[in-house]
Design a protein around this motif. Structure first.
Motif, PDB file in Angstrom:
ATOM      1  N   GLU A 195       1.095  12.872 -42.459  1.00 49.72           N
ATOM      2  CA  GLU A 195       1.277  14.310 -42.341  1.00 49.72           C
ATOM      3  C   GLU A 195       2.450  14.640 -41.430  1.00 49.72           C
ATOM      4  O   GLU A 195       3.170  15.614 -41.636  1.00 49.72           O
ATOM      5  N   ILE A 196       2.619  13.809 -40.365  1.00 50.90           N
ATOM      6  CA  ILE A 196       3.765  14.042 -39.485  1.00 50.90           C
ATOM      7  C   ILE A 196       5.063  13.847 -40.257  1.00 50.90           C
ATOM      8  O   ILE A 196       6.010  14.647 -40.153  1.00 50.90           O
ATOM      9  N   ARG A 242       9.873  16.107 -42.979  1.00 52.08           N
ATOM     10  CA  ARG A 242      10.710  16.258 -44.180  1.00 52.08           C
ATOM     11  C   ARG A 242      10.777  17.714 -44.627  1.00 52.08           C
ATOM     12  O   ARG A 242      11.771  18.162 -45.154  1.00 52.08           O
ATOM     13  N   ALA A 243       9.702  18.442 -44.414  1.00 46.68           N
ATOM     14  CA  ALA A 243       9.687  19.850 -44.840  1.00 46.68           C
ATOM     15  C   ALA A 243      10.568  20.709 -43.955  1.00 46.68           C
ATOM     16  O   ALA A 243      11.130  21.707 -44.406  1.00 46.68           O
ATOM     17  N   THR A 244      10.694  20.354 -42.673  1.00 44.29           N
ATOM     18  CA  THR A 244      11.535  21.149 -41.771  1.00 44.29           C
ATOM     19  C   THR A 244      12.661  20.269 -41.246  1.00 44.29           C
ATOM     20  O   THR A 244      13.641  20.037 -41.911  1.00 44.29           O
ATOM     21  N   GLU A 289      12.827  20.696 -35.217  1.00 43.47           N
ATOM     22  CA  GLU A 289      11.917  21.825 -35.365  1.00 43.47           C
ATOM     23  C   GLU A 289      10.478  21.368 -35.182  1.00 43.47           C
ATOM     24  O   GLU A 289       9.651  22.088 -34.594  1.00 43.47           O
ATOM     25  N   TYR A 290      10.172  20.178 -35.653  1.00 42.08           N
ATOM     26  CA  TYR A 290       8.800  19.663 -35.490  1.00 42.08           C
ATOM     27  C   TYR A 290       8.494  19.459 -34.006  1.00 42.08           C
ATOM     28  O   TYR A 290       7.415  19.805 -33.512  1.00 42.08           O
ATOM     29  N   ILE A 291       9.461  18.871 -33.265  1.00 39.86           N
ATOM     30  CA  ILE A 291       9.248  18.640 -31.833  1.00 39.86           C
ATOM     31  C   ILE A 291       9.076  19.979 -31.116  1.00 39.86           C
ATOM     32  O   ILE A 291       8.231  20.149 -30.243  1.00 39.86           O
ATOM     33  N   ILE A 319      18.127  26.579 -42.808  1.00 40.57           N
ATOM     34  CA  ILE A 319      19.317  26.155 -43.555  1.00 40.57           C
ATOM     35  C   ILE A 319      19.058  24.847 -44.283  1.00 40.57           C
ATOM     36  O   ILE A 319      19.467  24.668 -45.444  1.00 40.57           O
ATOM     37  N   GLN A 320      18.374  23.919 -43.635  1.00 41.64           N
ATOM     38  CA  GLN A 320      18.079  22.642 -44.292  1.00 41.64           C
ATOM     39  C   GLN A 320      17.165  22.844 -45.503  1.00 41.64           C
ATOM     40  O   GLN A 320      17.318  22.177 -46.528  1.00 41.64           O
TER      41      GLN A 320
END
Length: 507
Positions: free
Chosen positions: A12-13, A18-20, A24-26, A56-57
């Motif tokens: 899940e991590i 990959r989704a963001t 951004e995850y951190i 943007i990504q």
């Protein structure tokens, strides 16, 4: 970020990164754990930049996916085709709905207009119905009623707008007809077609005659179909003339068509929206009758014109001939003649002139008069009957509309002698086998001729009229036996047509 968003597995991590993005995850984890505020409040806080970089990504990832799909051109074409098809169907559906809305709106607007306007009255006669501007000032000068619209016209006639449309509608082919046609023999030979209007139309024509046409003055030379005028007043100006010229207009009523009648009502001040139904109510088209599958069909075979038998026709001809009368009267005055007109009978007379004192009075030259008169008649849209022009000098019997005018108003002696003989024979043997004129009822014809004699010469006519009425009372009133044409509608009696006074048969 709440605890519900906390990843539970390593996979899940990875999916979240990959989704963001990793940064951004951190950042989300730091915000969730309370190490960083939700919104950037610290100097050089990178939270907003990190979030914007993640957006943007994501957009770049979508663009890469679209770029990958574009490599398959066939799939891209199918997708575009399906998209255009969906858009086209949506547009068609919306267009269909809008057209239905517009159609209902137009139908409602048309229905509202039909309650106040005559929008269509047949092919070839409906072009001016949208022109509603008239001349109220001219109408008031003539003492004529002003109509705001066709609905107002129908109301003053005592009709609904639908009834007015029904009576005025010009039909090329129809199962109904507003006239019944009869054939009556002429006194001078031939046949005369009488078009008798049906009761509803006749009532409307009477209204037009009484409320419109009778209020318009006509030229003083016209003596036919006028109150206080008759064949006697028409013949009186030509008494003891040196020369009398009689002319007859050929096809008098049929030569007045629908356009000329509408022009008369327009000249009075009425708009086209009013003049058109009035002209249609006063004219009739020639029709042929066909039978098909047990049904009668009436097919128009010619243009609309004045019917001989309608109450409005004589008054309309007097109005239409007003300019003709003015022009002929001017010609007659310049050349020393007197002019009168009774319907289609035109009469000119002159008392003669003296080239020098003591010389006998001579009749003026008729040739120049006839040339000018024929030219004016043709210019006014009429024709002179080629077989009914007579030049009568003082040396022979001069007649004007059947009345002898040589010395005084009188009746032809020979005809009067034959009439007295007829009365004697009827008194002696009865009316069986006897006839007078072209009529089938000898008693009615005898009474009519006696009335004519009484009108011209009362002293001679009164005893003859008394004898004729006594014979009619004794032998009963016979039925007029004429030869009708095909009846155009259900049988009904001939109309009360304003025909000229009875005149003796011309020789």
């Amino acid at each position: 970020m709440t605890d519900s968003y906390r990843p539970k597995t390593r996979q899940e991590i990875y999916d979240r990164i990959r989704a963001t993005s990793k940064d951004e995850y951190i950042l989300e984890e730091m915000v969730r754990l309370g190490f960083w505020p939700a919104q950037g409040v610290l100097p050089s806080d990178p939270a907003d930049e990190v979030r914007r970089m993640g957006e943007i990504q994501q957009e770049l990832r979508k663009l890469r996916e679209q770029l990958d799909r574009s490599a398959d051109l066939d799939a891209l074409r199918r997708e575009l085709r399906e998209q255009r098809l969906r858009e086209s169907k949506d547009k068609q559906h919306k267009t269909k709905e809008q057209r239905e809305i517009d159609r209902k709106a137009r139908a409602e607007a048309w229905a509202r207009r039909k309650h106040r306007e005559l929008l269509y009255l047949g092919e070839g006669v409906s072009s001016g119905l949208s022109r509603t501007k008239g001349d109220p000032e001219r109408l008031r000068q003539h003492g004529l009623p002003v109509f705001s619209d066709p609905a107002d016209l129908a109301q003053q006639m005592g009709l609904s707008l639908e009834e007015l449309r029904f009576l005025a509608f010009h039909r090329k082919v129809s199962k109904i007809h507003h006239y019944a046609r009869f054939i009556l023999p002429k006194k001078t030979g031939g046949e005369r077609i009488i078009s008798a209007p049906m009761p509803r139309l006749k009532k409307v024509q009477r209204w037009i005659l009484d409320n419109l046409l009778k209020k318009i003055p006509v030229h003083d030379a016209a003596h036919g179909f006028r109150d206080g005028r008759s064949i006697v007043t028409n013949a009186t100006p030509h008494l003891r003339a040196a020369v009398v010229v009689n002319l007859d207009l050929q096809d008098f009523f049929p030569s007045v068509n629908y356009q000329r009648v509408r022009g008369i009502f327009r000249s009075l001040g009425y708009s086209d929206a009013i003049a058109t139904p009035l002209a249609l109510l006063c004219t009739e088209a020639e029709v042929d009758v066909f039978d098909l599958d047990g049904e009668h069909y009436f097919v128009a075979s010619g243009p609309r014109k004045l019917p001989q038998g309608a109450p409005t026709s004589p008054a309309l001809t007097n109005l239409i001939c007003s300019r003709l009368d003015r022009r002929l009267c001017c010609i007659a005055n310049r050349m020393g003649f007197v002019y009168t007109r009774y319907a289609d009978d035109l009469t000119f007379s002159a008392q003669g002139f003296s080239p020098s004192d003591g010389a006998p009075r001579l009749a003026p030259n008729v040739g120049p008069l006839l040339r000018r008169v024929r030219w004016v008649i043709q210019a006014e849209g009429f024709r002179v009957h080629p077989n009914k022009t007579r030049i009568l000098h003082r040396s022979r019997r001069q007649e004007v509309t059947g009345i002898v005018v040589n010395q005084r108003l009188s009746v032809d002696r020979e005809t009067l002698r034959k009439f007295r003989a007829l009365l004697f024979q009827i008194e002696k043997d009865g009316p069986e086998g006897k006839h007078w004129g072209a009529g089938g009822d000898v008693l009615a014809a005898a009474v009519g001729y006696a009335n004519f004699v009484a009108m011209v010469t009362p002293d001679k006519g009164r005893p003859l009229r008394a004898r004729a009425l006594a014979l009619q009372a004794r032998w009963g009133k016979g039925k007029l036996t004429t030869s009708p044409t095909h009846k155009i509608t259900s049988p009904e009696p001939p109309p009360e047509t304003p025909l000229p006074e009875p005149t003796p048969k011309k020789k």
